[in-house]
Design an enzyme around this catalytic site. Structure first.
Site, PDB file in Angstrom:
ATOM      1  N   ARG A  63       0.820  -1.215   0.000  1.00  0.00           N
ATOM      2  CA  ARG A  63       0.000   0.000   0.000  1.00  0.00           C
ATOM      3  C   ARG A  63       0.853   1.264   0.000  1.00  0.00           C
ATOM      4  O   ARG A  63       0.389   2.334  -0.380  1.00  0.00           O
ATOM      5  CB  ARG A  63      -0.986   0.005   1.183  1.00  0.00           C
ATOM      6  CG  ARG A  63      -1.892   1.223   1.217  1.00  0.00           C
ATOM      7  CD  ARG A  63      -3.064   1.090   2.175  1.00  0.00           C
ATOM      8  NE  ARG A  63      -2.679   0.518   3.437  1.00  0.00           N
ATOM      9  CZ  ARG A  63      -2.028   1.176   4.410  1.00  0.00           C
ATOM     10  NH1 ARG A  63      -1.729   2.440   4.263  1.00  0.00           N
ATOM     11  NH2 ARG A  63      -1.712   0.565   5.532  1.00  0.00           N
ATOM     12  N   TYR A  91     -14.755  12.230 -18.107  1.00  0.00           N
ATOM     13  CA  TYR A  91     -15.142  10.827 -17.894  1.00  0.00           C
ATOM     14  C   TYR A  91     -16.258  10.749 -16.836  1.00  0.00           C
ATOM     15  O   TYR A  91     -16.214  11.444 -15.821  1.00  0.00           O
ATOM     16  CB  TYR A  91     -13.906  10.035 -17.448  1.00  0.00           C
ATOM     17  CG  TYR A  91     -14.213   8.602 -17.144  1.00  0.00           C
ATOM     18  CD1 TYR A  91     -14.502   7.708 -18.169  1.00  0.00           C
ATOM     19  CD2 TYR A  91     -14.247   8.141 -15.835  1.00  0.00           C
ATOM     20  CE1 TYR A  91     -14.810   6.393 -17.887  1.00  0.00           C
ATOM     21  CE2 TYR A  91     -14.551   6.823 -15.548  1.00  0.00           C
ATOM     22  CZ  TYR A  91     -14.835   5.953 -16.581  1.00  0.00           C
ATOM     23  OH  TYR A  91     -15.142   4.659 -16.296  1.00  0.00           O
TER      24      TYR A  91
HETATM   25  C1  LIG Z   1     -11.792   4.854 -18.201  1.00  0.00           C
HETATM   26  C2  LIG Z   1     -11.445   6.260 -17.936  1.00  0.00           C
HETATM   27  C3  LIG Z   1     -11.240   6.735 -16.634  1.00  0.00           C
HETATM   28  C4  LIG Z   1     -11.441   5.855 -15.417  1.00  0.00           C
HETATM   29  O1  LIG Z   1     -10.481   4.867 -15.349  1.00  0.00           O
HETATM   30  P1  LIG Z   1     -10.728   3.441 -14.620  1.00  0.00           P
HETATM   31  O2  LIG Z   1      -9.454   2.733 -14.896  1.00  0.00           O
HETATM   32  O3  LIG Z   1     -11.933   2.832 -15.236  1.00  0.00           O
HETATM   33  O4  LIG Z   1     -10.939   3.754 -13.185  1.00  0.00           O
HETATM   34  C5  LIG Z   1     -10.862   8.047 -16.471  1.00  0.00           C
HETATM   35  N1  LIG Z   1     -10.707   8.870 -17.519  1.00  0.00           N
HETATM   36  C6  LIG Z   1     -10.910   8.449 -18.783  1.00  0.00           C
HETATM   37  C7  LIG Z   1     -10.731   9.422 -19.907  1.00  0.00           C
HETATM   38  C8  LIG Z   1     -11.280   7.144 -19.037  1.00  0.00           C
HETATM   39  O5  LIG Z   1     -11.498   6.734 -20.301  1.00  0.00           O
END
Ligand SMILES: *Cc1c(COP(=O)(O)O)cnc(C)c1O
Length: 379
Positions: A44, A98
């Protein structure tokens, strides 16, 4: 060292004891105390060498002083933001980010007493207009999902620097191969490594890179939030990163070919790709991106049944969520990234039921185009 050499060699290290040339997987949550390194080793605390390998690689590719890897993109994003903002402070976020990041900003930050303003446009002035006395950070995502709109990274970085405001960009769609935001003055770059960085659609991971001082600060928060990446995924991420430049160059090339094919196809209404002269941000893309990326979005002629028939008739390209893998995938943003919006809100942001987002893989582009052409013919 240039990019391909960096991707293969930086961070990775041989197992000298056993003579293997690859980074060993140190699957140990218990370490000798005191430890010969002088550190307290614990997963961690993100200081297992298997974890440091991909972090160093990503940092070097982004021209950053240091980096960290996380168990997901969201762990990287939330930890980074929370490391720098206090209760009573104000942040500015691009609103078309996102979905998970948007939920974090609108659901979690208010609970911490952190005020967030959303900017529904990509224009620098709109971000600047939202700046207040207590603004602590500005957060952008460029290119955006799924219409690939761009924010002027250099302008945002300059406006923030002048005022001592922290700037963060989500560089997931571009990757460090196509865009290096730290070189343009941005303070921190976050990634969903689940996408291009790992590139094989087989693990979830995230990353942040910046200077050593900011990374040390984020580490302290990360110890408490606990989003460290396990060593098996760290190993896979390090392995995936070795081919990042090769993959991204091929994906840029394939996506450009597909975008040009779609632009003239009679079953297409509109194509969105920053490399096309008709894209609203084409000239900005030329200024701040070295390549235009592997995502192509298009509107089909007809209605949802036509579009569904098309996606169901494809043989090679799979209807799947996520993006950035070696295989081509596609999805309907109206039922994935934009499912929470009403039809009106959705259409106001340019997403229709016939809008399709393709994540172009590393296959032969002729096969992908033929797959689309055949599927369109049968729909
Ligand atoms: C998928 C994505 C995220 C989130 O990432 P995870 O690995 O699913 O937690 C953040 N930003 C963008 C642009 C993404 O495509």
């Amino acid at each position: 060292m240039k990019e391909n050499t960096t991707a293969v060699h930086v961070g990775s290290f041989p197992s000298y004891e056993e003579g293997g040339i690859n980074t060993p997987i140190y699957a140990s949550s218990a370490h000798f105390f005191p430890h010969p390194s002088g550190e307290v080793r614990y997963p961690r605390l993100m200081n297992i060498p298997t974890q440091s390998a991909p972090a160093e690689k990503i940092a070097r590719l982004e021209n950053a002083g240091a980096g960290m890897v996380f168990s997901s993109g969201m762990a990287a994003i939330t930890t980074t933001v929370l490391a720098f903002v206090q209760k009573g402070e104000h942040c500015i976020f691009q609103s078309n980010i996102y979905g998970g990041s948007f939920e974090f900003v609108t659901k979690e930050l208010p609970r911490c007493g952190i005020e967030a303003s959303l900017v529904g446009s990509y224009a620098t002035e709109e971000f600047v207009n939202k700046i207040k006395q207590n603004t602590r950070l500005v957060y952008i995502e460029s290119p955006s999902n799924p219409l690939l709109r761009l924010v002027d990274i250099q302008e945002i970085a300059n406006e923030c620097r002048e005022r001592g405001i922290i700037s963060i960009i989500d560089n997931t769609f571009a990757t460090p191969i196509n865009q290096k935001p730290l070189d343009m003055g941005i303070d921190m770059v976050v990634h969903s490594g689940t996408k291009y960085l790992n590139g094989h659609s087989d693990i979830a991971c995230g990353a942040v890179v910046s200077d050593q001082e900011k990374i040390s600060r984020i580490k302290k928060t990360a110890y408490n939030l606990g989003g460290s990446l396990d060593v098996f995924s760290s190993f896979l991420l390090d392995r995936g990163l070795k081919t990042l430049p090769l993959r991204v160059h091929k994906q840029n090339e394939n996506a450009s070919k597909i975008a040009r094919y779609l632009e003239q196809a009679d079953w297409i209404e509109k194509v969105y790709y920053p490399g096309l002269a008709g894209h609203p941000d084409h000239s900005l893309a030329g200024k701040q991106m070295k390549g235009f990326g592997g995502i192509v979005t298009f509107d089909m002629k007809g209605s949802l049944p036509t579009a569904r028939k098309f996606t169901q008739s494809l043989n090679i390209i799979k209807n799947a969520i996520s993006l950035g893998g070696v295989e081509s995938t596609l999805c309907f943003p109206f039922e994935t990234s934009h499912v929470e919006l009403s039809k009106q809100e959705r259409e106001a942001s340019g997403i229709y039921e016939t809008t399709v987002r393709v994540s172009v893989g590393i296959e032969d582009p002729e096969d992908l185009i033929e797959d689309m052409e055949n599927a369109a013919g049968s729909s």
